[in-house]
Design a protein around this motif. Structure first.
Motif, PDB file in Angstrom:
ATOM      1  N   LYS A  42       0.824  -1.203   0.000  1.00  0.00           N
ATOM      2  CA  LYS A  42       0.000   0.000   0.000  1.00  0.00           C
ATOM      3  C   LYS A  42       0.858   1.251   0.000  1.00  0.00           C
ATOM      4  CE  LYS A  42      -3.527   2.319   2.842  1.00  0.00           C
ATOM      5  NZ  LYS A  42      -4.351   2.200   4.080  1.00  0.00           N
ATOM      6  N   ARG A  43       1.881   1.282   0.832  1.00  0.00           N
ATOM      7  CA  ARG A  43       2.745   2.454   0.916  1.00  0.00           C
ATOM      8  C   ARG A  43       3.406   2.756  -0.423  1.00  0.00           C
ATOM      9  NH1 ARG A  43       7.724   2.429   0.560  1.00  0.00           N
ATOM     10  NH2 ARG A  43       7.799   0.162   0.855  1.00  0.00           N
ATOM     11  N   ALA A  44       3.911   1.724  -1.087  1.00  0.00           N
ATOM     12  CA  ALA A  44       4.631   1.932  -2.347  1.00  0.00           C
ATOM     13  C   ALA A  44       3.708   2.460  -3.443  1.00  0.00           C
ATOM     14  CB  ALA A  44       5.279   0.623  -2.791  1.00  0.00           C
ATOM     15  N   LEU A  45       2.497   1.917  -3.543  1.00  0.00           N
ATOM     16  CA  LEU A  45       1.593   2.383  -4.596  1.00  0.00           C
ATOM     17  C   LEU A  45       1.096   3.790  -4.298  1.00  0.00           C
ATOM     18  CD1 LEU A  45       0.319   1.553  -7.242  1.00  0.00           C
ATOM     19  CD2 LEU A  45      -1.644   0.672  -5.982  1.00  0.00           C
ATOM     20  N   MET A  47      -8.885  -4.830 -20.456  1.00  0.00           N
ATOM     21  CA  MET A  47      -7.445  -4.765 -20.704  1.00  0.00           C
ATOM     22  C   MET A  47      -7.094  -5.055 -22.161  1.00  0.00           C
ATOM     23  SD  MET A  47      -6.359  -3.910 -17.784  1.00  0.00           S
ATOM     24  CE  MET A  47      -4.591  -4.183 -17.853  1.00  0.00           C
ATOM     25  N   ARG A  48      -8.087  -5.046 -23.059  1.00  0.00           N
ATOM     26  CA  ARG A  48      -7.832  -5.400 -24.454  1.00  0.00           C
ATOM     27  C   ARG A  48      -7.483  -4.198 -25.328  1.00  0.00           C
ATOM     28  NH1 ARG A  48     -13.280  -8.853 -24.868  1.00  0.00           N
ATOM     29  NH2 ARG A  48     -13.913  -7.000 -23.659  1.00  0.00           N
ATOM     30  N   GLY A  49      -7.516  -3.003 -24.767  1.00  0.00           N
ATOM     31  CA  GLY A  49      -7.103  -1.815 -25.512  1.00  0.00           C
ATOM     32  C   GLY A  49      -5.594  -1.666 -25.531  1.00  0.00           C
ATOM     33  N   ALA A  50      -5.119  -0.597 -26.163  1.00  0.00           N
ATOM     34  CA  ALA A  50      -3.677  -0.400 -26.359  1.00  0.00           C
ATOM     35  C   ALA A  50      -2.930  -0.283 -25.036  1.00  0.00           C
ATOM     36  CB  ALA A  50      -3.437   0.841 -27.222  1.00  0.00           C
ATOM     37  N   GLU A  51      -3.440   0.538 -24.092  1.00  0.00           N
ATOM     38  CA  GLU A  51      -2.751   0.708 -22.824  1.00  0.00           C
ATOM     39  C   GLU A  51      -2.752  -0.587 -22.014  1.00  0.00           C
ATOM     40  OE1 GLU A  51      -4.170   3.980 -20.514  1.00  0.00           O
ATOM     41  OE2 GLU A  51      -2.765   5.369 -21.452  1.00  0.00           O
ATOM     42  N   GLY A  52      -3.891  -1.271 -22.015  1.00  0.00           N
ATOM     43  CA  GLY A  52      -3.977  -2.524 -21.286  1.00  0.00           C
ATOM     44  C   GLY A  52      -3.014  -3.558 -21.827  1.00  0.00           C
ATOM     45  N   ARG A  53      -2.939  -3.679 -23.146  1.00  0.00           N
ATOM     46  CA  ARG A  53      -2.031  -4.657 -23.751  1.00  0.00           C
ATOM     47  C   ARG A  53      -0.569  -4.303 -23.462  1.00  0.00           C
ATOM     48  NH1 ARG A  53      -5.335  -3.860 -28.241  1.00  0.00           N
ATOM     49  NH2 ARG A  53      -3.610  -2.872 -29.356  1.00  0.00           N
ATOM     50  N   SER A  54      -0.248  -3.013 -23.448  1.00  0.00           N
ATOM     51  CA  SER A  54       1.127  -2.597 -23.151  1.00  0.00           C
ATOM     52  C   SER A  54       1.513  -2.965 -21.716  1.00  0.00           C
ATOM     53  CB  SER A  54       1.281  -1.095 -23.369  1.00  0.00           C
ATOM     54  OG  SER A  54       1.095  -0.756 -24.725  1.00  0.00           O
ATOM     55  N   LEU A 114       0.139  -5.291 -19.808  1.00  0.00           N
ATOM     56  CA  LEU A 114       0.216  -6.750 -19.679  1.00  0.00           C
ATOM     57  C   LEU A 114       1.435  -7.299 -20.416  1.00  0.00           C
ATOM     58  CD1 LEU A 114      -3.538  -7.782 -20.046  1.00  0.00           C
ATOM     59  CD2 LEU A 114      -2.214  -7.403 -17.963  1.00  0.00           C
ATOM     60  N   GLY A 115       1.843  -6.635 -21.495  1.00  0.00           N
ATOM     61  CA  GLY A 115       3.050  -7.056 -22.195  1.00  0.00           C
ATOM     62  C   GLY A 115       4.279  -6.928 -21.311  1.00  0.00           C
ATOM     63  N   LEU A 116       4.373  -5.835 -20.545  1.00  0.00           N
ATOM     64  CA  LEU A 116       5.486  -5.664 -19.616  1.00  0.00           C
ATOM     65  C   LEU A 116       5.432  -6.721 -18.515  1.00  0.00           C
ATOM     66  CD1 LEU A 116       7.912  -4.120 -18.496  1.00  0.00           C
ATOM     67  CD2 LEU A 116       6.292  -2.607 -17.307  1.00  0.00           C
ATOM     68  N   LEU A 117       4.237  -6.963 -17.992  1.00  0.00           N
ATOM     69  CA  LEU A 117       4.078  -7.979 -16.951  1.00  0.00           C
ATOM     70  C   LEU A 117       4.498  -9.348 -17.484  1.00  0.00           C
ATOM     71  CD1 LEU A 117       3.078  -8.675 -14.108  1.00  0.00           C
ATOM     72  CD2 LEU A 117       0.761  -8.828 -15.040  1.00  0.00           C
ATOM     73  N   HIS A 118       4.086  -9.669 -18.711  1.00  0.00           N
ATOM     74  CA  HIS A 118       4.449 -10.943 -19.321  1.00  0.00           C
ATOM     75  C   HIS A 118       5.953 -11.039 -19.542  1.00  0.00           C
ATOM     76  CE1 HIS A 118       5.112 -13.622 -22.852  1.00  0.00           C
ATOM     77  NE2 HIS A 118       4.333 -14.400 -22.141  1.00  0.00           N
ATOM     78  N   TYR A 119       6.578  -9.931 -19.933  1.00  0.00           N
ATOM     79  CA  TYR A 119       8.026  -9.919 -20.139  1.00  0.00           C
ATOM     80  C   TYR A 119       8.770 -10.283 -18.861  1.00  0.00           C
ATOM     81  CZ  TYR A 119      12.701  -7.910 -20.133  1.00  0.00           C
ATOM     82  OH  TYR A 119      14.050  -7.725 -19.953  1.00  0.00           O
ATOM     83  N   THR A 123       7.614   0.919 -12.889  1.00  0.00           N
ATOM     84  CA  THR A 123       6.892   0.969 -14.161  1.00  0.00           C
ATOM     85  C   THR A 123       5.628   0.127 -14.107  1.00  0.00           C
ATOM     86  OG1 THR A 123       8.994   1.284 -15.321  1.00  0.00           O
ATOM     87  CG2 THR A 123       7.100   0.637 -16.648  1.00  0.00           C
ATOM     88  N   LEU A 124       5.677  -1.017 -13.450  1.00  0.00           N
ATOM     89  CA  LEU A 124       4.479  -1.846 -13.294  1.00  0.00           C
ATOM     90  C   LEU A 124       3.417  -1.107 -12.479  1.00  0.00           C
ATOM     91  CD1 LEU A 124       6.042  -5.375 -12.659  1.00  0.00           C
ATOM     92  CD2 LEU A 124       4.597  -4.719 -14.600  1.00  0.00           C
ATOM     93  N   MET A 125       3.836  -0.400 -11.438  1.00  0.00           N
ATOM     94  CA  MET A 125       2.871   0.354 -10.634  1.00  0.00           C
ATOM     95  C   MET A 125       2.261   1.499 -11.439  1.00  0.00           C
ATOM     96  SD  MET A 125       4.350   0.392  -6.709  1.00  0.00           S
ATOM     97  CE  MET A 125       6.106   0.550  -7.022  1.00  0.00           C
ATOM     98  N   VAL A 126       3.078   2.186 -12.241  1.00  0.00           N
ATOM     99  CA  VAL A 126       2.555   3.253 -13.097  1.00  0.00           C
ATOM    100  C   VAL A 126       1.575   2.672 -14.108  1.00  0.00           C
ATOM    101  CG1 VAL A 126       3.151   4.957 -14.859  1.00  0.00           C
ATOM    102  CG2 VAL A 126       4.550   4.761 -12.794  1.00  0.00           C
ATOM    103  N   GLY A 127       1.913   1.525 -14.689  1.00  0.00           N
ATOM    104  CA  GLY A 127       1.017   0.884 -15.635  1.00  0.00           C
ATOM    105  C   GLY A 127      -0.312   0.517 -15.016  1.00  0.00           C
ATOM    106  N   LEU A 128      -0.272   0.051 -13.793  1.00  0.00           N
ATOM    107  CA  LEU A 128      -1.520  -0.265 -13.095  1.00  0.00           C
ATOM    108  C   LEU A 128      -2.346   1.001 -12.888  1.00  0.00           C
ATOM    109  CD1 LEU A 128      -2.068  -2.701 -10.207  1.00  0.00           C
ATOM    110  CD2 LEU A 128      -2.792  -0.346  -9.884  1.00  0.00           C
TER     111      LEU A 128
END
Length: 333
Positions: A136-139, A163-170, A172-177, A202-207
């Motif tokens: 919680k603190r970090a986010l 999550m099927r739009g461009a931002e969602g796919r990006s 999830l792509g990072l998460l998958h990587y 970056t994962l937190m920003v993406g979320l």
């Protein structure tokens, strides 16, 4: 979703090289999950035999998790308290109750559990979820730095997110990587490396970019609730199946219709009748998520005063991110 499934093949789960536990014992599974999340109730609802599997990639401020229950399962942790939990079903669906929010995720939609709200979930049979557990603190710190969230202001997420739009796919792509690198032995989370810290940030920003959230409305939930509003809400709750009108609600609240309208707009930003419709939609979600073999969408809708089924389905989809039929089907699977 496809990017997580095709990389693994067969029935194996993503992050197969990072197992936390695999058990067919309900109590053992509950204890193992509690050690990394929090204490919770875990109950089997379906007839399918129970088995649980959990793979986990720990980092510094977050962890990536893949989890499945073979049986239809209810998980009730109450308030998570210490962390936010992003959830994305890559197989099956889950019905979520998190505070006042009620929604269904799956089929490309995700959601985030708020740590300060009571939570109850129903996972469909053989549901597989990819989850981000974030301190919680970090986010909150990331939201203040990236979004200008005022200090002391809560960060709350709401509802399902496609999550099927461009931002969602990006995102999830990072998460998958990150997960794929871990499977190849190149674990990049955790430790004190600059790359690991930057990936977590970056994962937190993406979320934050892909999940619905917002600051509370200025008039929303501040200060003590007026007595008239409290009485009106109680009357509505007791009469969700009755054909009540604004005059009935005002009479029960001991005020005029004009004063009640004003009080609800100050408190909730909507009219009493709009608030009543939201309460009825939430009751519909509860009944469709916990059906008997005789439950039907038509019966639930008409019993709660929704006689135009097309309009009911659209209002329901807008609020919960899925149709009433999808909720019922997922609960019966």
């Amino acid at each position: 979703m496809e990017m997580f499934q095709t990389a693994q093949g067969g029935d194996s789960l993503p992050l197969a090289g990072h197992p936390l536990f695999h058990s067919a014992d309900l109590d053992e599974a509950r204890d193992a999950v509690a050690q990394v999340y929090c204490d919770h109730h875990l109950d089997v609802m379906g007839k399918h035999g129970f088995a649980a599997r959990h793979n986990r990639l720990p980092g510094s401020a977050l962890s990536i998790n893949v989890m499945t229950y073979s049986a239809k399962t209810m998980i009730a942790p109450g308030a998570l308290e210490r962390f936010y939990l992003f959830q994305l079903p890559i197989r099956g669906h889950a019905s979520i109750s998190n505070g006042d929010a009620r929604y269904v995720i799956g089929g490309g939609s995700s959601g985030v559990l708020n740590p300060d709200a009571d939570t109850c979930m129903i996972w469909s049979e053989d549901c597989v979820q990819v989850m981000l557990q974030i301190e919680k603190r970090a986010l909150m710190e990331t939201a203040r730095a990236e979004l200008g969230l005022p200090s002391g202001t809560p960060l709350r997420f709401s509802g399902a997110n496609d999550m099927r739009g461009a931002e969602g796919r990006s995102f999830l792509g990072l998460l998958h990587y990150v997960m794929a690198e871990a499977e190849r032995g190149g674990v990049v989370l955790g430790g004190d490396t600059l790359l690991g810290k930057q990936l977590e940030r970056t994962l937190m920003v993406g979320l934050l970019q892909t999940q619905a959230h917002g600051l509370p409305a200025a008039c929303g939930e501040r200060g003590p609730m007026p007595r008239s509003v409290r009485r009106a809400e109680g009357f509505m709750r007791e009469n969700l199946r009755s054909p009540i009108m604004i005059e009935d609600i005002a009479r029960a609240a001991g005020t005029s219709t004009r004063a009640l309208q004003s009080a609800f707009r100050d408190r909730h930003g909507r009219s009493p009748m709009a608030f009543l419709r939201e309460m009825r939609l939430e009751r519909a979600w509860e009944e469709l998520s916990n059906p008997s073999r005789h439950t039907s969408v038509t019966e639930v809708a008409t019993d709660l005063g929704f006689f135009h089924l097309g309009r009911f389905a659209e209002q329901y989809r807008k609020k919960f991110g899925c149709t009433p039929v999808e909720t019922l089907r997922a609960a019966l699977d």
